[in-house]
Design an enzyme around this catalytic site. Structure first.
Site, PDB file in Angstrom:
ATOM      1  N   ASP A  13     -15.468 -31.954 -28.130  1.00  0.00           N
ATOM      2  CA  ASP A  13     -15.134 -33.007 -29.105  1.00  0.00           C
ATOM      3  C   ASP A  13     -16.188 -34.107 -29.169  1.00  0.00           C
ATOM      4  OD1 ASP A  13     -12.633 -31.693 -29.407  1.00  0.00           O
ATOM      5  OD2 ASP A  13     -11.880 -32.750 -27.654  1.00  0.00           O
ATOM      6  N   LYS A  16     -20.117 -32.289 -32.405  1.00  0.00           N
ATOM      7  CA  LYS A  16     -21.076 -31.213 -32.725  1.00  0.00           C
ATOM      8  C   LYS A  16     -20.981 -30.806 -34.192  1.00  0.00           C
ATOM      9  CE  LYS A  16     -19.209 -28.655 -29.524  1.00  0.00           C
ATOM     10  NZ  LYS A  16     -18.334 -29.637 -28.866  1.00  0.00           N
ATOM     11  N   GLY A  40     -12.424 -27.254 -32.748  1.00  0.00           N
ATOM     12  CA  GLY A  40     -12.025 -27.859 -34.017  1.00  0.00           C
ATOM     13  C   GLY A  40     -13.130 -28.803 -34.424  1.00  0.00           C
ATOM     14  N   HIS A  41     -13.833 -28.464 -35.475  1.00  0.00           N
ATOM     15  CA  HIS A  41     -14.939 -29.311 -35.910  1.00  0.00           C
ATOM     16  C   HIS A  41     -14.543 -30.045 -37.177  1.00  0.00           C
ATOM     17  CE1 HIS A  41     -17.994 -26.680 -33.527  1.00  0.00           C
ATOM     18  NE2 HIS A  41     -17.254 -27.442 -32.772  1.00  0.00           N
ATOM     19  N   GLN A 226     -16.829 -26.275 -27.587  1.00  0.00           N
ATOM     20  CA  GLN A 226     -16.395 -26.943 -26.350  1.00  0.00           C
ATOM     21  C   GLN A 226     -17.583 -27.708 -25.733  1.00  0.00           C
ATOM     22  OE1 GLN A 226     -15.359 -23.288 -26.509  1.00  0.00           O
ATOM     23  NE2 GLN A 226     -13.864 -24.249 -27.824  1.00  0.00           N
TER      24      GLN A 226
HETATM   25  P1  IMP Z   1      -8.616 -22.970 -23.781  1.00  0.00           P
HETATM   26  O1  IMP Z   1     -10.051 -22.934 -24.192  1.00  0.00           O
HETATM   27  O2  IMP Z   1      -7.663 -23.040 -24.940  1.00  0.00           O
HETATM   28  O3  IMP Z   1      -8.280 -21.874 -22.819  1.00  0.00           O
HETATM   29  O4  IMP Z   1      -8.369 -24.345 -22.967  1.00  0.00           O
HETATM   30  C1  IMP Z   1      -8.976 -24.607 -21.713  1.00  0.00           C
HETATM   31  C2  IMP Z   1      -9.368 -26.075 -21.588  1.00  0.00           C
HETATM   32  O5  IMP Z   1     -10.427 -26.364 -22.493  1.00  0.00           O
HETATM   33  C3  IMP Z   1      -8.253 -27.063 -21.937  1.00  0.00           C
HETATM   34  O6  IMP Z   1      -8.403 -28.212 -21.135  1.00  0.00           O
HETATM   35  C4  IMP Z   1      -8.539 -27.426 -23.376  1.00  0.00           C
HETATM   36  O7  IMP Z   1      -8.009 -28.687 -23.737  1.00  0.00           O
HETATM   37  C5  IMP Z   1     -10.049 -27.428 -23.354  1.00  0.00           C
HETATM   38  N1  IMP Z   1     -10.643 -27.134 -24.667  1.00  0.00           N
HETATM   39  C6  IMP Z   1     -10.767 -25.934 -25.261  1.00  0.00           C
HETATM   40  N2  IMP Z   1     -11.383 -26.041 -26.431  1.00  0.00           N
HETATM   41  C7  IMP Z   1     -11.687 -27.336 -26.595  1.00  0.00           C
HETATM   42  C8  IMP Z   1     -12.390 -28.066 -27.607  1.00  0.00           C
HETATM   43  O8  IMP Z   1     -12.879 -27.533 -28.603  1.00  0.00           O
HETATM   44  N3  IMP Z   1     -12.508 -29.403 -27.385  1.00  0.00           N
HETATM   45  C9  IMP Z   1     -12.024 -30.011 -26.273  1.00  0.00           C
HETATM   46  N4  IMP Z   1     -11.387 -29.376 -25.296  1.00  0.00           N
HETATM   47  C10 IMP Z   1     -11.214 -28.039 -25.457  1.00  0.00           C
END
Ligand code: IMP
Length: 431
Positions: A13, A16, A40-41, A226
């Site tokens: 977040d 990007k 989520g962009h 991420q």
């Molecule tokens: P997962 O990727 O859904 O398995 O989540 C694993 C961890 O990564 C959790 O703490 C999510 O909140 C975090 N996470 C996954 N994708 C994002 C992102 O795009 N932005 C921020 N945190 C993320």
């Protein structure tokens, strides 16, 4: 070099999407190489907001070809929704603008179900995943039972593959988590629908497309999802995502060789946020953190969850610079800090009575670290109308200089608002 990799250098977040969108004005190709709809962009163009989860942020520029490469875990249902929404708003005019690798791993509803069931069962120990099925999909890929995008177009063999996958998944869902099993006919019906819709975007070998583009000196932008501290191997394990979020993953996820691209831009907010569980030494669990959350609108674009907020952490940023080979930085959301009387920046940690300046990678150590801050003066002025560095108040310029001096990496971009025009270029792109 015609290629550049854009990576998040914090917990995701960082902004990007905005950087990639702005860069895409000059890019010929934008490639997503890892992660899935957990990303989520948020893009704001002419005041209109678009949130993309899977399609590369370059899609808003009609001349840019967007590639979803092999390393991505592809929620085909969500992808269809995203394409439909873009088409409805006149933002995806030509099917040839989007290429999907036959090798990308497919996410189906049962991956999401399993992800969510696991989190529910974990109670207080949960990771705080996005519930988008990311972990189960990457696990399935590693176990060599995954459905890949190309499989969707061979329906006879697909049913047999699904039967094998579902045997295991239904056992887990029913017997272990006490959830409803998945019906294969329902999954097949969904797959038939989405595969027809997605057929025009199918590309057997996106690696070759990217290779040819780079060889032909086309400008290729690799869009990370991420952040570095959520990396499966080098992040705050186990509170991480299930893919490699680092710049090296751009090579592997896209299928190109190391050294092909050596320009890496690290995206960092002027402060820090985190969603989900896990250590966060500079977290502000107080009124200041709440102020950052409200001004910065720090609510997840994928799940709507509140983001935890805190001061900028240079120990973590320097670690991200090292493990990604970051060659330049983009400093995002500087405008959010207007009105804070004093700004703290973490320059070291105290761990078990010792001062340390390297990021601790052993699980558990980071949770015991206390931040050591340097404090500098804040500024009151609104930054959102600034057009170049000189328009910023002296204190804001000093904040930028402090980060540049501490990290020894050039800051190429400073962002002072969500719009494309609210971007200060300190060095031109693709120069
Ligand atoms: P997962 O990727 O859904 O398995 O989540 C694993 C961890 O990564 C959790 O703490 C999510 O909140 C975090 N996470 C996954 N994708 C994002 C992102 O795009 N932005 C921020 N945190 C993320």
């Amino acid at each position: 070099m015609p290629g550049i990799i854009v990576v998040g250098s914090q917990f995701g977040d960082e902004g990007k999407g905005k950087v990639v969108d702005v860069f895409s004005q000059k890019a010929d190709y934008v490639v997503r190489y890892q992660g899935g709809a957990n990303a989520g962009h948020t893009l704001v163009v002419d005041g209109k907001k678009t949130i993309l989860h899977l399609i590369p942020s370059g899609v808003l520029h009609p001349h840019t070809v967007c590639v979803i490469a092999a390393g991505v875990v592809l929620d085909v249902e969500r992808l269809c929704e995203e394409i439909k929404a873009l088409k409805l708003n006149g933002l995806l005019k030509e099917d040839s603008q989007l290429l999907i690798s036959d090798s990308a791993t497919v996410i189906l509803p049962y991956h999401r179900q399993l992800d969510q069931a696991r989190e529910r069962a974990a109670g207080n120990e949960k990771i705080g995943t996005t519930g988008r099925g990311i972990g189960p999909a990457y696990e399935e890929r590693a176990s060599r039972k995954a459905i890949i995008f190309g499989d969707l177009f061979s329906r006879e063999t697909l049913r047999a593959k699904l039967e094998t996958a579902l045997k295991e998944k239904n056992f887990l869902l029913e017997k272990f988590y006490g959830e409803k099993p998945v019906n294969i006919d329902e999954v097949m019906a969904l797959v038939n629908q989405v595969s027809d819709y997605l057929a025009p975007y199918r590309c057997k070998d996106t690696s070759l497309v990217i290779h040819k583009a780079l060889k032909g000196s086309k400008k290729v932008l690799f869009e990370g999802a991420q952040g570095s501290l959520l990396d499966l191997l080098h992040g705050t394990y186990p509170f991480v995502t299930s893919s490699s979020t680092l710049a090296g993953s751009a090579m592997i996820g896209s299928g190109i060789g190391p050294g092909t691209v050596n320009s890496v831009m690290g995206i960092t907010k002027a402060y820090t946020t985190r969603v989900g569980s896990g250590p966060f030494p500079t977290e502000l669990d107080n009124e200041l953190g709440e102020r950052m959350r409200q001004i910065g609108q720090e609510f997840g674009s994928t799940t709507g969850r509140s983001r935890r907020c805190g001061w900028l952490d240079l120990v973590a940023l320097k670690y991200a610079i090292r493990i990604n080979g970051i060659t330049s930085l983009a400093l995002m959301k500087l405008d959010v800090l207007s009105g804070f009387e004093k700004l703290s920046i973490c320059t070291a940690y105290e761990l078990d009575g010792q001062r340390i300046s390297e990021y601790p990678v052993s699980p558990g150590d980071l949770g015991r670290c206390k931040p050591i801050f340097e404090t500098i003066n804040g500024w009151k002025e609104d930054l959102t109308k600034a057009k170049n560095l000189k328009d910023l108040p002296r204190a804001a310029q000093e904040y930028i200089q402090f980060i540049g001096a501490q990290t020894a990496v050039p800051i190429d971009v400073v962002s002072v608002g969500p719009g494309r025009e609210q971007t200060l270029w300190l060095r031109p792109l693709f120069s």
